[in-house]
Design a protein around this motif. Structure first.
Motif, mmCIF file in Angstrom:
data_model
loop_
_atom_site.group_PDB
_atom_site.id
_atom_site.type_symbol
_atom_site.label_atom_id
_atom_site.label_comp_id
_atom_site.label_asym_id
_atom_site.label_seq_id
_atom_site.Cartn_x
_atom_site.Cartn_y
_atom_site.Cartn_z
ATOM 1 N N ASP A 129 15.678 75.649 58.737
ATOM 2 C CA ASP A 129 14.625 76.574 58.310
ATOM 3 C C ASP A 129 14.725 76.938 56.834
ATOM 4 O OD1 ASP A 129 13.559 76.694 60.856
ATOM 5 O OD2 ASP A 129 14.900 78.334 61.455
ATOM 6 N N GLU A 130 15.733 76.388 56.134
ATOM 7 C CA GLU A 130 15.916 76.777 54.744
ATOM 8 C C GLU A 130 14.850 76.131 53.849
ATOM 9 O OE1 GLU A 130 19.784 76.561 56.934
ATOM 10 O OE2 GLU A 130 18.267 75.050 56.412
ATOM 11 N N THR A 131 14.642 76.769 52.708
ATOM 12 C CA THR A 131 13.742 76.234 51.690
ATOM 13 C C THR A 131 14.570 75.853 50.476
ATOM 14 O OG1 THR A 131 11.871 77.581 52.440
ATOM 15 C CG2 THR A 131 11.782 76.719 50.189
ATOM 16 N N GLU A 132 14.435 74.614 50.040
ATOM 17 C CA GLU A 132 15.198 74.107 48.903
ATOM 18 C C GLU A 132 14.428 74.288 47.601
ATOM 19 O OE1 GLU A 132 17.408 69.959 47.466
ATOM 20 O OE2 GLU A 132 15.552 69.884 48.645
ATOM 21 N N VAL A 133 15.106 74.823 46.601
ATOM 22 C CA VAL A 133 14.555 74.893 45.258
ATOM 23 C C VAL A 133 15.526 74.176 44.331
ATOM 24 C CG1 VAL A 133 13.996 76.403 43.317
ATOM 25 C CG2 VAL A 133 13.233 76.997 45.610
ATOM 26 N N ILE A 134 15.016 73.251 43.529
ATOM 27 C CA ILE A 134 15.836 72.428 42.642
ATOM 28 C C ILE A 134 15.678 72.930 41.211
ATOM 29 C CG2 ILE A 134 16.328 70.084 41.860
ATOM 30 C CD1 ILE A 134 14.909 69.090 44.416
ATOM 31 N N VAL A 135 16.819 73.272 40.599
ATOM 32 C CA VAL A 135 16.835 73.816 39.243
ATOM 33 C C VAL A 135 17.533 72.834 38.316
ATOM 34 C CG1 VAL A 135 17.498 75.793 37.803
ATOM 35 C CG2 VAL A 135 17.016 76.135 40.245
ATOM 36 N N ALA A 136 16.982 72.663 37.117
ATOM 37 C CA ALA A 136 17.595 71.780 36.122
ATOM 38 C C ALA A 136 17.579 72.460 34.754
ATOM 39 C CB ALA A 136 16.870 70.440 36.059
ATOM 40 N N ALA B 64 25.835 71.245 23.674
ATOM 41 C CA ALA B 64 27.049 70.478 23.386
ATOM 42 C C ALA B 64 27.917 71.248 22.393
ATOM 43 C CB ALA B 64 26.677 69.118 22.816
ATOM 44 N N GLY B 65 29.218 71.015 22.468
ATOM 45 C CA GLY B 65 30.119 71.552 21.476
ATOM 46 C C GLY B 65 30.594 72.966 21.698
ATOM 47 N N SER B 66 30.289 73.561 22.851
ATOM 48 C CA SER B 66 30.766 74.921 23.132
ATOM 49 C C SER B 66 30.995 75.084 24.628
ATOM 50 C CB SER B 66 29.757 75.968 22.646
ATOM 51 O OG SER B 66 28.511 75.827 23.316
ATOM 52 N N ASP B 67 31.912 75.975 24.975
ATOM 53 C CA ASP B 67 32.167 76.287 26.384
ATOM 54 C C ASP B 67 31.206 77.396 26.798
ATOM 55 O OD1 ASP B 67 34.271 74.462 26.449
ATOM 56 O OD2 ASP B 67 35.708 75.973 25.761
ATOM 57 N N ASP B 68 30.275 77.062 27.684
ATOM 58 C CA ASP B 68 29.212 77.997 28.048
ATOM 59 C C ASP B 68 29.329 78.434 29.497
ATOM 60 O OD1 ASP B 68 27.795 77.930 25.507
ATOM 61 O OD2 ASP B 68 27.241 75.879 26.043
ATOM 62 N N PHE B 69 28.905 79.687 29.722
ATOM 63 C CA PHE B 69 28.905 80.273 31.058
ATOM 64 C C PHE B 69 27.501 80.806 31.342
ATOM 65 C CE2 PHE B 69 33.083 80.543 29.236
ATOM 66 C CZ PHE B 69 33.950 80.191 30.263
ATOM 67 N N TYR C 251 29.850 69.513 32.841
ATOM 68 C CA TYR C 251 28.550 68.988 32.404
ATOM 69 C C TYR C 251 28.219 69.434 30.978
ATOM 70 C CZ TYR C 251 26.993 73.652 34.028
ATOM 71 O OH TYR C 251 26.846 75.008 34.236
ATOM 72 N N GLN C 252 29.242 69.626 30.172
ATOM 73 C CA GLN C 252 29.020 70.108 28.810
ATOM 74 C C GLN C 252 28.127 69.146 28.028
ATOM 75 O OE1 GLN C 252 31.967 70.585 25.209
ATOM 76 N NE2 GLN C 252 32.186 72.395 26.528
ATOM 77 N N GLY C 253 27.044 69.699 27.467
ATOM 78 C CA GLY C 253 26.106 68.908 26.685
ATOM 79 C C GLY C 253 25.198 68.017 27.505
ATOM 80 N N GLN C 254 25.238 68.156 28.826
ATOM 81 C CA GLN C 254 24.440 67.295 29.701
ATOM 82 C C GLN C 254 23.428 68.123 30.502
ATOM 83 O OE1 GLN C 254 27.005 64.822 32.143
ATOM 84 N NE2 GLN C 254 28.568 64.738 30.550
#
Length: 306
Positions: free
Chosen positions: A164-171, A176-181, A199-202
């Motif tokens: 019964d779940e609904t899937e939502v796809i996020v992209a 690049a060049g930094s550690d991000d949160f 997935y840094q820079g991707q």
């Protein structure tokens, strides 16, 4: 504090009896709760500053609005030789425009405009929030963190366990060049955190599944926000999500065991040692952060809903 619970025991052919059981509940110290997460849209003219203050209550009681004397935000670039000194920024004096609301915003009655222009801040700028009550003073320090836009937001057709779940796809595409949160606000009080270690820079693509308890239906609109955060805020939110079970908003009543970045500085005489007041357990709950947010929305359509 004592609470009395009445247990009614019914036995066939015998009269009902009533027992009184005393339950000792621990006394909780009242704590200040600060909802100070400011989400910045750099297309807007001003930061949407609103600091909400309340007080924690004992068991079975609702939290109450906190009474404070003042709330001030300082901001700027830390000086290299003295990081505690902020240069090139300014100050925003806050006021409770609606008395009793607990909501503090830039004071409209001040001689000068107390709002902070988005054009006046840069990534890495430091913000300090100082809250003063009748007896105590609190300080929170944070750094402005930027985010990245959401590349795509679409509804999928997959399900998980119940069907019964609904899937939502996020992209989205990481810098690049930094550690991000990142913190993802997935609507309905649903939150996730992620870091770019793998997935840094991707471009990062993932699916999130909403269960049927959220009552998604035809034409339901889902709002998704991608928020840039620092590592401290990332860790704080990760703990909040774990303790709340991921099914409620984390800024309504913070978990008592999760400590944010708001410290009690009453009586501190050494800026380099904030624990020298011999009262390290006296701190506020909640968090203060200035973070960039990108938003997108999707409408759940009937022919795709499971």
């Amino acid at each position: 504090m004592k609470s009395y619970i009445f247990l009614i025991l019914t036995v066939i052919f015998f009269a009902s009896c009533e027992d009184v059981v005393e339950v000792e509940l621990p006394e909780n110290d009242t704590r200040l709760i600060v909802n100070g997460v400011i989400r910045v849209n750099e297309n807007e003219e001003y930061l949407p500053i609103e600091i909400v203050v309340s007080e924690s209550s004992s068991f079975f009681e609702e939290n109450t609005v906190a009474t404070i004397k003042s709330a001030i935000i300082f901001y700027g670039t830390p000086r290299e030789d003295a990081p505690e000194i902020l240069e090139g920024g300014g100050v925003s004096n806050l006021a409770e425009v609606e008395p009793g609301s607990g909501k503090w915003v830039p004071d409209p009655s001040f001689d000068s405009d107390q709002r902070i222009r988005v054009d006046n801040i840069d990534e890495g700028d430091v913000f300090q929030l100082i809250i003063t009550t009748d007896d105590e003073q609190y300080l929170a320090t944070t750094t402005y963190v930027k985010s990245v836009p959401i590349d795509s937001l679409e509804q999928g057709e997959e399900t998980l366990f119940s069907g019964d779940e609904t899937e939502v796809i996020v992209a989205f595409t990481d810098r690049a060049g930094s550690d991000d949160f990142y913190l993802l606000d997935l609507d309905f009080g649903e939150f996730l955190v992620t870091e770019d270690e793998f997935y840094q820079g991707q471009t990062f693509v993932f699916s999130y599944f909403y269960d049927n308890e959220l009552e998604l239906n035809t034409s339901s609109v889902v709002d998704v926000s991608l928020i840039g955060v620092d590592e401290s805020f990332y860790n704080y939110m990760n703990q909040i999500i774990v303790q709340s079970g991921g099914d409620q908003g984390p800024f309504q009543t913070p978990a008592a065991t999760v400590r944010g970045n708001i410290i009690n500085i009453t009586g501190i005489d050494n800026d380099e040692n904030v624990d020298n007041v011999n009262n390290t357990d006296n701190y506020a709950l909640g968090y203060f952060a200035i973070v960039e947010e990108y938003k997108d929305s999707i409408t759940i359509t009937e022919n795709e809903t499971n």
